[in-house]
Scaffold this motif. Structure first.
Motif, mmCIF file in Angstrom:
data_model
loop_
_atom_site.group_PDB
_atom_site.id
_atom_site.type_symbol
_atom_site.label_atom_id
_atom_site.label_comp_id
_atom_site.label_asym_id
_atom_site.label_seq_id
_atom_site.Cartn_x
_atom_site.Cartn_y
_atom_site.Cartn_z
ATOM 1 N N SER A 327 0.850 -1.196 0.000
ATOM 2 C CA SER A 327 0.000 0.000 0.000
ATOM 3 C C SER A 327 0.883 1.243 0.000
ATOM 4 C CB SER A 327 -0.914 0.016 1.227
ATOM 5 O OG SER A 327 -1.799 -1.086 1.204
ATOM 6 N N VAL A 328 0.520 2.230 -0.805
ATOM 7 C CA VAL A 328 1.288 3.473 -0.875
ATOM 8 C C VAL A 328 0.619 4.514 0.016
ATOM 9 C CG1 VAL A 328 2.089 2.974 -3.202
ATOM 10 C CG2 VAL A 328 -0.002 4.297 -2.882
ATOM 11 N N ASP A 329 1.414 5.457 0.509
ATOM 12 C CA ASP A 329 0.849 6.532 1.327
ATOM 13 C C ASP A 329 0.466 7.705 0.431
ATOM 14 O OD1 ASP A 329 3.247 7.627 0.599
ATOM 15 O OD2 ASP A 329 4.144 7.592 2.602
ATOM 16 N N ALA A 330 0.157 8.830 1.037
ATOM 17 C CA ALA A 330 -0.297 9.990 0.259
ATOM 18 C C ALA A 330 0.783 10.526 -0.670
ATOM 19 C CB ALA A 330 -0.776 11.094 1.207
ATOM 20 N N GLY A 331 2.035 10.262 -0.356
ATOM 21 C CA GLY A 331 3.118 10.737 -1.212
ATOM 22 C C GLY A 331 3.609 9.700 -2.198
ATOM 23 N N VAL A 333 4.716 6.651 -1.458
ATOM 24 C CA VAL A 333 5.834 5.918 -0.874
ATOM 25 C C VAL A 333 5.310 4.633 -0.248
ATOM 26 C CG1 VAL A 333 7.730 5.993 0.803
ATOM 27 C CG2 VAL A 333 7.095 8.051 -0.481
ATOM 28 N N PHE A 334 6.043 3.552 -0.410
ATOM 29 C CA PHE A 334 5.671 2.278 0.203
ATOM 30 C C PHE A 334 6.909 1.602 0.767
ATOM 31 C CE2 PHE A 334 6.717 1.396 -4.180
ATOM 32 C CZ PHE A 334 7.462 0.223 -4.134
ATOM 33 N N SER A 335 6.679 0.683 1.656
ATOM 34 C CA SER A 335 7.771 -0.043 2.303
ATOM 35 C C SER A 335 7.885 -1.434 1.689
ATOM 36 C CB SER A 335 7.509 -0.159 3.811
ATOM 37 O OG SER A 335 8.501 -0.953 4.438
ATOM 38 N N PRO A 350 -0.806 8.623 -14.427
ATOM 39 C CA PRO A 350 -1.489 9.368 -13.359
ATOM 40 C C PRO A 350 -0.853 9.094 -11.999
ATOM 41 C CG PRO A 350 -2.775 7.437 -13.998
ATOM 42 C CD PRO A 350 -1.622 7.523 -14.959
ATOM 43 N N ILE A 351 -1.057 10.029 -11.088
ATOM 44 C CA ILE A 351 -0.553 9.887 -9.723
ATOM 45 C C ILE A 351 -1.425 8.866 -8.985
ATOM 46 C CG2 ILE A 351 -0.083 11.095 -7.560
ATOM 47 C CD1 ILE A 351 0.316 13.629 -9.163
ATOM 48 N N LEU A 352 -0.795 8.012 -8.228
ATOM 49 C CA LEU A 352 -1.540 6.987 -7.501
ATOM 50 C C LEU A 352 -2.307 7.619 -6.360
ATOM 51 C CD1 LEU A 352 1.086 4.086 -7.296
ATOM 52 C CD2 LEU A 352 -0.677 4.473 -9.003
ATOM 53 N N PRO A 353 -3.533 7.181 -6.115
ATOM 54 C CA PRO A 353 -4.296 7.713 -4.986
ATOM 55 C C PRO A 353 -3.736 7.197 -3.666
ATOM 56 C CG PRO A 353 -5.513 5.954 -6.046
ATOM 57 C CD PRO A 353 -4.314 6.213 -6.906
ATOM 58 N N PRO A 354 -3.973 7.904 -2.575
ATOM 59 C CA PRO A 354 -3.482 7.420 -1.274
ATOM 60 C C PRO A 354 -4.079 6.053 -0.922
ATOM 61 C CG PRO A 354 -4.190 9.714 -1.144
ATOM 62 C CD PRO A 354 -4.644 9.212 -2.476
ATOM 63 N N LYS A 355 -3.276 5.247 -0.245
ATOM 64 C CA LYS A 355 -3.652 3.906 0.200
ATOM 65 C C LYS A 355 -4.007 2.979 -0.967
ATOM 66 C CE LYS A 355 -5.348 5.469 4.699
ATOM 67 N NZ LYS A 355 -6.480 5.453 5.668
ATOM 68 N N ALA A 356 -3.457 3.256 -2.131
ATOM 69 C CA ALA A 356 -3.709 2.388 -3.282
ATOM 70 C C ALA A 356 -2.913 1.096 -3.127
ATOM 71 C CB ALA A 356 -3.315 3.096 -4.578
ATOM 72 N N LYS A 357 -3.526 -0.027 -3.520
ATOM 73 C CA LYS A 357 -2.880 -1.330 -3.480
ATOM 74 C C LYS A 357 -2.122 -1.542 -4.793
ATOM 75 C CE LYS A 357 -4.648 -2.716 0.487
ATOM 76 N NZ LYS A 357 -3.825 -3.029 1.673
ATOM 77 N N VAL A 358 -0.825 -1.689 -4.696
ATOM 78 C CA VAL A 358 0.007 -1.881 -5.880
ATOM 79 C C VAL A 358 0.695 -3.246 -5.779
ATOM 80 C CG1 VAL A 358 0.383 0.579 -6.203
ATOM 81 C CG2 VAL A 358 1.999 -0.749 -4.828
ATOM 82 N N SER A 359 1.106 -3.755 -6.934
ATOM 83 C CA SER A 359 1.868 -5.009 -7.003
ATOM 84 C C SER A 359 3.321 -4.665 -7.305
ATOM 85 C CB SER A 359 1.307 -5.928 -8.090
ATOM 86 O OG SER A 359 -0.020 -6.316 -7.783
ATOM 87 N N VAL A 360 4.213 -5.151 -6.456
ATOM 88 C CA VAL A 360 5.644 -4.927 -6.644
ATOM 89 C C VAL A 360 6.203 -6.141 -7.381
ATOM 90 C CG1 VAL A 360 7.836 -4.449 -5.517
ATOM 91 C CG2 VAL A 360 5.695 -3.606 -4.518
#
Length: 451
Positions: A327-331, A333-335, A350-360
């Motif tokens: 999950s990414v934060d408002a900026g 960034v993800f861990s 486009p910019i990802l929305p906050p708390k968006a679920k992404v696949s690494v």
């Protein structure tokens, strides 16, 4: 003369002397009367030499020359072909030395020279054969085997896949150990060359099947409890491939038989080609697979292939990789594995929305990318600002507080009048003062039984 020639000599002599009739002589020699008459005329004219065949002692016209035999034996005993079995040696003679010879003649020639094949023959064990699949691509057997492929003591793992219907090798890849990347490279070779199969027949290695799958009880299955997919099984689900785990090595006997063939042939082929590293071996295997299939593959029962062509929208780099959700934060960034990364947005993305679920996605080919709703983003390491630590004020040194002698818990000599007894013993007075008028820090007085 041989015993047969001596017998003919005796019968013909008796026939000439009149001791036997023509019919008796023909019956004794098991020949026709006409043949006996011919032998009799020749015996009278040329003597006993007629009984010896004219080709006796003569070298056959189709026999190999001594120079040719010496060449074959010297090649077999050389360092290049010493470890090749007889059948493989016959193929190498034609391919490398342009020498054509049948297997039976080669086997007889080498056996006569007291040369044995390095390939060991196991005792035949009868077993029930499973029929091949009718169509190519219905079932692919996949496995890996460790072996000293370069003639050293160090072993490497060869990953491979073979089609059940045709015995055609569809992929080979060599790595240091059996690993996920080796199997993915085999899938990549098969997908690009032939297509996507219907099913894979594998063992129960943790790469293919979760170790918790065997501990799932029937009650858990009825309750709907599921086991998480491994990265390999997740990728196969995305490609629409069914994984069938085998219960024994004999169940996937075709790929096990392939290892026996390759362990006998590949070290010799590597030595001839000068292959001594993993990278060189993987380049060589791409060229060697067609030669292997030309030698051992068979025709399928049904001509229509079951391989599905790879769809244009399917990118194998985004499937054959380690894929984890974050999950990414408002900026943005993800861990990931105790590190922070920032998703890079561009004017076209486009910019990802906050708390968006992404696949690494992580793989040796695609590197490190982020996928969101089918769109790929680049990610760069990001260091979060560290707050400046505030220095606490120096702590005051604390001194222990000692109550004065005027404290109401203490007794001092100045506060209590001296106890005096005109007619008492001075020792008793000193004892009483030490008990009632001394400070607490001083040791207590021990009474004696003599007092």
């Amino acid at each position: 003369m041989s015993p047969e020639q001596l017998n003919r000599h005796s019968v013909l002599r008796k026939l000439i002397d009149g001791d036997l009739t023509l019919a008796q002589a023909a019956s004794s020699l098991n020949l026709s009367k006409r043949q006996v008459i011919r032998l009799k005329k020749g015996f009278i004219k040329e003597g006993p030499g007629i009984l010896v065949h004219k080709n006796s002692g003569r070298k056959p016209a189709h026999a190999f020359s001594e120079e040719f035999v010496a060449t074959i034996i010297s090649l077999k005993q050389s360092d290049l072909y010493r470890h090749a079995n007889f059948l493989h040696f016959q193929e190498l003679l034609l391919r490398q030395e342009q020498i054509s010879i049948s297997y039976s003649a080669l086997h007889a020639l080498l056996t006569k020279a007291k040369i044995q094949s390095p390939k060991k023959r196991r005792r035949f064990k009868p077993h029930r054969r499973r029929k091949r699949k009718l169509q190519e691509g219905l079932l692919i057997q996949m496995d890996a085997t460790p072996f000293a492929w370069f003639g050293t003591e160090e072993s490497y793992a060869l990953h491979g896949a073979i089609d059940d219907a045709t015995g055609k090798v569809v992929g080979l890849y060599l790595t240091k150990h059996e690993c996920l990347m080796g199997y993915w490279e085999v899938i990549r070779q098969m997908g690009l060359q032939y297509g996507i199969p219907v099913s894979l027949y594998t063992d129960r290695h943790a790469i293919f099947l979760s170790t918790a799958a065997g501990r799932l009880s029937i009650e858990d299955q009825l309750a709907g409890k599921l086991i998480n997919d491994t990265q390999f099984s997740r990728a196969m689900k995305e490609l629409g491939v069914t994984i069938i785990p085998a219960r024994s090595p004999q169940a996937k006997g075709r790929v096990e038989r392939l290892w026996e063939t390759l362990q006998s042939r590949l070290p010799v082929e590597f030595q001839i080609a000068g292959v001594s590293s993993i990278d060189q071996a993987n380049e060589f295997l791409i060229q060697y697979i067609p030669l292997l299939n030309q030698r051992f593959a068979v025709e399928p029962g049904h001509a229509v292939s079951a391989f599905r062509p790879l769809a244009k929208e399917v990118d194998l780099d985004t499937v054959l990789c380690v894929k984890l959700t974050r999950s990414v934060d408002a900026g943005g960034v993800f861990s990931f594995y105790n590190r922070h990364f920032k998703v890079i947005a561009t004017p076209s993305l486009p910019i990802l929305p906050p708390k968006a679920k992404v696949s690494v996605l992580v793989s040796p080919r695609s590197g490190f990318v982020v996928q969101y709703k089918g769109t790929l983003y680049q990610a760069l390491p990001y260091s979060k600002p560290v707050r400046q630590a505030t220095v606490p004020p120096a702590a005051k040194q604390k001194t222990p507080w000692k109550p004065p002698d005027t404290h109401y818990h203490k007794y001092g000599h100045t506060l209590v009048n001296k106890v005096s007894f005109e007619d008492s013993d001075q020792d008793i007075i000193a004892m009483l003062e030490s008990i009632f008028l001394s400070r607490y820090a001083e040791p207590a007085v021990t009474f004696s039984r003599d007092i």
